[in-house]
Scaffold this motif. Structure first.
Motif, PDB file in Angstrom:
ATOM      1  N   PRO A 125       0.810  -1.219   0.000  1.00  0.00           N
ATOM      2  CA  PRO A 125       0.000   0.000   0.000  1.00  0.00           C
ATOM      3  C   PRO A 125       0.845   1.270   0.000  1.00  0.00           C
ATOM      4  O   PRO A 125       0.333   2.351  -0.288  1.00  0.00           O
ATOM      5  N   TYR A 126       2.142   1.157   0.268  1.00  0.00           N
ATOM      6  CA  TYR A 126       3.001   2.341   0.354  1.00  0.00           C
ATOM      7  C   TYR A 126       3.716   2.646  -0.957  1.00  0.00           C
ATOM      8  O   TYR A 126       3.714   3.771  -1.426  1.00  0.00           O
ATOM      9  N   CYS A 127       4.324   1.604  -1.553  1.00  0.00           N
ATOM     10  CA  CYS A 127       5.095   1.866  -2.785  1.00  0.00           C
ATOM     11  C   CYS A 127       4.440   1.256  -4.025  1.00  0.00           C
ATOM     12  O   CYS A 127       4.949   1.412  -5.134  1.00  0.00           O
ATOM     13  N   GLN A 128       3.334   0.543  -3.860  1.00  0.00           N
ATOM     14  CA  GLN A 128       2.553  -0.049  -4.945  1.00  0.00           C
ATOM     15  C   GLN A 128       3.295  -1.126  -5.738  1.00  0.00           C
ATOM     16  O   GLN A 128       2.924  -1.428  -6.864  1.00  0.00           O
ATOM     17  N   SER A 129       4.332  -1.709  -5.169  1.00  0.00           N
ATOM     18  CA  SER A 129       5.048  -2.780  -5.877  1.00  0.00           C
ATOM     19  C   SER A 129       4.433  -4.133  -5.528  1.00  0.00           C
ATOM     20  O   SER A 129       3.806  -4.296  -4.489  1.00  0.00           O
ATOM     21  N   GLY A 130       4.600  -5.087  -6.431  1.00  0.00           N
ATOM     22  CA  GLY A 130       4.094  -6.424  -6.198  1.00  0.00           C
ATOM     23  C   GLY A 130       5.040  -7.201  -5.301  1.00  0.00           C
ATOM     24  O   GLY A 130       6.250  -7.221  -5.528  1.00  0.00           O
ATOM     25  N   ALA A 134       2.538 -13.679   1.371  1.00  0.00           N
ATOM     26  CA  ALA A 134       2.847 -13.954   2.777  1.00  0.00           C
ATOM     27  C   ALA A 134       3.759 -12.901   3.409  1.00  0.00           C
ATOM     28  O   ALA A 134       4.017 -12.952   4.611  1.00  0.00           O
ATOM     29  N   ALA A 135       4.243 -11.915   2.620  1.00  0.00           N
ATOM     30  CA  ALA A 135       5.181 -10.920   3.167  1.00  0.00           C
ATOM     31  C   ALA A 135       4.511 -10.049   4.219  1.00  0.00           C
ATOM     32  O   ALA A 135       3.361  -9.644   4.077  1.00  0.00           O
ATOM     33  N   THR A 136       5.260  -9.778   5.275  1.00  0.00           N
ATOM     34  CA  THR A 136       4.781  -8.855   6.310  1.00  0.00           C
ATOM     35  C   THR A 136       5.564  -7.551   6.278  1.00  0.00           C
ATOM     36  O   THR A 136       5.206  -6.590   6.946  1.00  0.00           O
ATOM     37  N   ASP A 144       6.499  -1.853   7.101  1.00  0.00           N
ATOM     38  CA  ASP A 144       5.731  -2.936   7.713  1.00  0.00           C
ATOM     39  C   ASP A 144       4.346  -2.933   7.083  1.00  0.00           C
ATOM     40  O   ASP A 144       3.733  -1.881   6.902  1.00  0.00           O
ATOM     41  N   LEU A 145       3.865  -4.108   6.745  1.00  0.00           N
ATOM     42  CA  LEU A 145       2.591  -4.208   6.036  1.00  0.00           C
ATOM     43  C   LEU A 145       1.481  -4.604   6.984  1.00  0.00           C
ATOM     44  O   LEU A 145       1.457  -5.718   7.505  1.00  0.00           O
ATOM     45  N   PRO A 146       0.533  -3.685   7.239  1.00  0.00           N
ATOM     46  CA  PRO A 146      -0.618  -4.063   8.058  1.00  0.00           C
ATOM     47  C   PRO A 146      -1.523  -4.990   7.241  1.00  0.00           C
ATOM     48  O   PRO A 146      -1.754  -4.777   6.050  1.00  0.00           O
ATOM     49  N   ALA A 147      -2.026  -6.033   7.866  1.00  0.00           N
ATOM     50  CA  ALA A 147      -2.826  -7.046   7.170  1.00  0.00           C
ATOM     51  C   ALA A 147      -4.094  -6.471   6.563  1.00  0.00           C
ATOM     52  O   ALA A 147      -4.507  -6.876   5.490  1.00  0.00           O
ATOM     53  N   GLU A 148      -4.737  -5.501   7.213  1.00  0.00           N
ATOM     54  CA  GLU A 148      -6.013  -4.981   6.708  1.00  0.00           C
ATOM     55  C   GLU A 148      -5.872  -4.040   5.518  1.00  0.00           C
ATOM     56  O   GLU A 148      -6.835  -3.785   4.810  1.00  0.00           O
ATOM     57  N   GLU A 149      -4.690  -3.526   5.230  1.00  0.00           N
ATOM     58  CA  GLU A 149      -4.533  -2.589   4.124  1.00  0.00           C
ATOM     59  C   GLU A 149      -4.034  -3.249   2.838  1.00  0.00           C
ATOM     60  O   GLU A 149      -3.835  -2.607   1.843  1.00  0.00           O
ATOM     61  N   VAL A 150      -3.841  -4.537   2.846  1.00  0.00           N
ATOM     62  CA  VAL A 150      -3.240  -5.235   1.706  1.00  0.00           C
ATOM     63  C   VAL A 150      -4.334  -5.732   0.766  1.00  0.00           C
ATOM     64  O   VAL A 150      -5.335  -6.288   1.211  1.00  0.00           O
ATOM     65  N   THR A 151      -4.147  -5.509  -0.525  1.00  0.00           N
ATOM     66  CA  THR A 151      -5.060  -6.047  -1.530  1.00  0.00           C
ATOM     67  C   THR A 151      -4.346  -7.161  -2.282  1.00  0.00           C
ATOM     68  O   THR A 151      -3.162  -7.064  -2.592  1.00  0.00           O
ATOM     69  N   ILE A 152      -5.070  -8.216  -2.560  1.00  0.00           N
ATOM     70  CA  ILE A 152      -4.472  -9.381  -3.238  1.00  0.00           C
ATOM     71  C   ILE A 152      -4.761  -9.299  -4.742  1.00  0.00           C
ATOM     72  O   ILE A 152      -5.867  -9.025  -5.152  1.00  0.00           O
ATOM     73  N   GLU A 153      -3.704  -9.553  -5.547  1.00  0.00           N
ATOM     74  CA  GLU A 153      -3.858  -9.606  -6.994  1.00  0.00           C
ATOM     75  C   GLU A 153      -3.689 -11.044  -7.451  1.00  0.00           C
ATOM     76  O   GLU A 153      -3.109 -11.850  -6.766  1.00  0.00           O
ATOM     77  N   SER A 154      -4.153 -11.345  -8.650  1.00  0.00           N
ATOM     78  CA  SER A 154      -3.906 -12.689  -9.166  1.00  0.00           C
ATOM     79  C   SER A 154      -3.001 -12.640 -10.343  1.00  0.00           C
ATOM     80  O   SER A 154      -2.728 -11.713 -10.957  1.00  0.00           O
TER      81      SER A 154
END
Length: 154
Positions: A125-130, A134-136, A144-154
């Motif tokens: 959510p900060y730098c928009q990179s893929g 499972a990364a935290t 640090d990646l908060p779990a609620e702000e992460v969007t999953i791509e396929s």
């Protein structure tokens, strides 16, 4: 001349040439099976349904004379258009083309099943990179990646 022979020898030694040769031999055998299927199994009942027609004996004599059979016309040296044989060959082609289509579909499906699946990723959510799902912590911006702000791509 020696160079041409050595190039030919190298070509024959490659696996592609051997695979191609095997494919041609198997294709030839398959063609004879399909021709038998068409000529000996499919066309006789079809000819019976149409009215006792032997497709391999359908022809037009180009010299204007009438002949009892294709063999008789050919023995007399008459030029003929053998449209019955053409129909047999056309049906054989359609069967072979369908079999190749099914074979390609099955092989493609098999190859796709063997290919490893790409790992699921998510967007930082900060730098928009893929990054891996499972990364935290983002390996790019070290956030640090908060779990609620992460969007999953396929």
């Amino acid at each position: 001349m020696k160079s041409l022979f050595s190039e030919f020898k190298a070509f024959i030694a490659k696996g592609n040439a051997l695979g191609m040769a095997i494919g041609i031999v198997i294709g030839s055998a398959f063609t004879s099976i399909v021709n038998s299927l068409v000529n000996d199994i499919l066309m006789p009942p079809l000819g019976l349904l149409i009215g006792n027609v032997d497709f391999s004996n359908l022809f037009v004599s180009l010299n204007g004379k009438s002949y009892s059979s294709l063999k008789a016309a050919q023995s007399a040296g008459a030029p003929t258009i053998n449209y019955g044989m053409f129909l047999n060959n056309l049906i054989s082609f359609v069967i072979i083309a369908f079999a190749v289509f099914i074979l390609v579909k099955l092989v493609t499906k098999y190859i796709m099943a063997l290919e490893p699946k790409a790992p699921a990723t998510k967007t930082c959510p900060y730098c928009q990179s893929g990054i891996p799902e499972a990364a935290t912590k983002c390996p790019n911006c070290t956030s640090d990646l908060p779990a609620e702000e992460v969007t999953i791509e396929s």
